[in-house]
Design a protein around this motif. Sequence first.
Motif, PDB file in Angstrom:
ATOM      1  N   GLY A 134     -10.599 -17.345  -5.724  1.00 14.22           N
ATOM      2  CA  GLY A 134     -11.579 -16.278  -5.892  1.00 14.22           C
ATOM      3  C   GLY A 134     -11.128 -14.965  -5.282  1.00 14.22           C
ATOM      4  N   GLY A 135     -10.590 -15.023  -4.085  1.00 17.32           N
ATOM      5  CA  GLY A 135     -10.079 -13.829  -3.442  1.00 17.32           C
ATOM      6  C   GLY A 135      -8.867 -13.271  -4.155  1.00 17.32           C
ATOM      7  N   MET A 139      -8.582  -9.391  -5.525  1.00 10.13           N
ATOM      8  CA  MET A 139      -7.605  -8.507  -4.899  1.00 10.13           C
ATOM      9  C   MET A 139      -6.289  -8.432  -5.664  1.00 10.13           C
ATOM     10  SD  MET A 139      -8.041  -9.143  -0.849  1.00 10.13           S
ATOM     11  CE  MET A 139      -6.943  -7.758  -0.579  1.00 10.13           C
ATOM     12  N   ASN A 140      -6.225  -9.102  -6.829  1.00  9.31           N
ATOM     13  CA  ASN A 140      -4.923  -9.187  -7.509  1.00  9.31           C
ATOM     14  C   ASN A 140      -3.861  -9.562  -6.475  1.00  9.31           C
ATOM     15  OD1 ASN A 140      -2.869  -9.048  -9.411  1.00  9.31           O
ATOM     16  ND2 ASN A 140      -2.606  -6.834  -9.197  1.00  9.31           N
ATOM     17  N   ALA A 141      -4.137 -10.648  -5.762  1.00  6.90           N
ATOM     18  CA  ALA A 141      -3.281 -11.063  -4.655  1.00  6.90           C
ATOM     19  C   ALA A 141      -1.846 -11.294  -5.124  1.00  6.90           C
ATOM     20  CB  ALA A 141      -3.829 -12.333  -4.014  1.00  6.90           C
ATOM     21  N   GLY A 142      -0.921 -10.936  -4.263  1.00  9.96           N
ATOM     22  CA  GLY A 142       0.486 -11.130  -4.582  1.00  9.96           C
ATOM     23  C   GLY A 142       1.328 -11.217  -3.325  1.00  9.96           C
ATOM     24  N   MET A 172     -10.296  -7.486 -16.633  1.00  7.05           N
ATOM     25  CA  MET A 172     -10.181  -7.569 -15.174  1.00  7.05           C
ATOM     26  C   MET A 172      -9.728  -6.250 -14.561  1.00  7.05           C
ATOM     27  SD  MET A 172     -11.185 -10.550 -14.119  1.00  7.05           S
ATOM     28  CE  MET A 172     -10.405 -10.930 -12.552  1.00  7.05           C
ATOM     29  N   GLY A 173      -8.991  -5.450 -15.325  1.00  6.21           N
ATOM     30  CA  GLY A 173      -8.555  -4.158 -14.811  1.00  6.21           C
ATOM     31  C   GLY A 173      -7.728  -4.260 -13.541  1.00  6.21           C
ATOM     32  N   PHE A 174      -6.726  -5.118 -13.563  1.00  8.91           N
ATOM     33  CA  PHE A 174      -5.907  -5.316 -12.374  1.00  8.91           C
ATOM     34  C   PHE A 174      -5.079  -4.082 -12.039  1.00  8.91           C
ATOM     35  CE2 PHE A 174      -5.984 -10.003 -13.541  1.00  8.91           C
ATOM     36  CZ  PHE A 174      -6.727 -10.394 -12.428  1.00  8.91           C
ATOM     37  N   SER A 175      -4.994  -3.791 -10.755  1.00 14.70           N
ATOM     38  CA  SER A 175      -4.048  -2.812 -10.226  1.00 14.70           C
ATOM     39  C   SER A 175      -3.610  -3.339  -8.865  1.00 14.70           C
ATOM     40  CB  SER A 175      -4.694  -1.418 -10.119  1.00 14.70           C
ATOM     41  OG  SER A 175      -5.835  -1.454  -9.275  1.00 14.70           O
ATOM     42  N   HIS A 178      -6.226  -4.936  -6.339  1.00 18.22           N
ATOM     43  CA  HIS A 178      -7.568  -4.546  -6.808  1.00 18.22           C
ATOM     44  C   HIS A 178      -7.803  -5.081  -8.210  1.00 18.22           C
ATOM     45  CE1 HIS A 178     -11.091  -1.988  -7.415  1.00 18.22           C
ATOM     46  NE2 HIS A 178     -10.579  -1.634  -8.589  1.00 18.22           N
ATOM     47  N   CYS A 179      -9.076  -5.384  -8.498  1.00 19.51           N
ATOM     48  CA  CYS A 179      -9.486  -5.602  -9.877  1.00 19.51           C
ATOM     49  C   CYS A 179     -10.792  -4.854 -10.078  1.00 19.51           C
ATOM     50  CB  CYS A 179      -9.614  -7.087 -10.214  1.00 19.51           C
ATOM     51  SG  CYS A 179     -11.257  -7.792 -10.060  1.00 19.51           S
ATOM     52  N   SER A 180     -11.029  -4.413 -11.303  1.00 22.54           N
ATOM     53  CA  SER A 180     -12.208  -3.590 -11.567  1.00 22.54           C
ATOM     54  C   SER A 180     -13.304  -4.333 -12.318  1.00 22.54           C
ATOM     55  CB  SER A 180     -11.807  -2.319 -12.339  1.00 22.54           C
ATOM     56  OG  SER A 180     -11.132  -2.654 -13.536  1.00 22.54           O
TER      57      SER A 180
END
Length: 308
Positions: A134-135, A139-142, A172-175, A178-180
């Motif tokens: 979920g996190g 957060m677009n975790a990487g 999802m609008g990943f950056s 972040h996701c939007s």
Amino acid sequence: MTHLSDKIRAAAPSLRGRLVAGASLADLTWFRVGGPAEVLFTPADEEDLATLLAALDPAVPVTVIGLGSNLIVRDGGIPGVTVRLGGKAFGSVAIDGETIRAGTAVPDMRLAKAAAEASLDGLAFYRGIPGSVGGALRMNAGAHGGETTGVFVEARGIDRAGNLRTFDHGQMGFSYRHCSAPEDVIFTQALFRGRPGERAAIEAEMERVTAAREAAQPIRERTGGSTFANPEGGKAWQLIDAAGCRGLARGGAQVSEMHCNFLINRGGATAADIEGLGEEVRRRVRETSGVELRWEIRRIGVPSSAES
């Protein structure tokens, strides 16, 4: 006065999950700090979560927490309802060909392991992320050259009105970190795609990730992971070090000597100590470099009455 938990039970008598008033949250965060939840709800499944959200007064705030690894809960606690997903309904993993479906309570490290056992390459980087699925979505975790956006297919979740919604990659609008996707959506599961690989090679890569993490990060301390996102074209830790913040302390909180983009609870720290130390680091970095560091750690809840 009628407590919020009683109002919820009256509005949604069919709830099957655990509803606890005044539950301690400090034990659920890696920093081991923070005040209580006004109400903590652990839903039995998606349907149960949807029932709560549909019945809840729209004025009541809803906050979601996961494994608590990247989180500061302020000392005054969290008003409204705090949702924590867990159990089989949100903690299962299923493999189908080159795809892997995981509940959002699944730890990222377990996702990496499941992919390796299925000889699916591309998800080994999750071995170095101390959070949950979920996190990772939010957060677009990487880490270690990989990011969630690179393996993500779709996610589903429940919105504030109790509706089940599905999100494809574009929605999802990943950056960077972040996701939007709408903030009111509580993600419940996600689908990822790997690529065929050799299990031994994937497991070797996971071991490399583990060794690199243990060598460079204070993972055996009470910490919340990387505190600040890297600014464009730079490294947060280098700016923090150049600002003279390595080892800087406030109350029971300290900037790690090992990796200065990590804050640690040396024992007895309050959430205010940790957040205040982080703000002091941001101030010093701004003064020395002109860079405004952005918090990567989530800070939720309200200050204690002593701070206000």
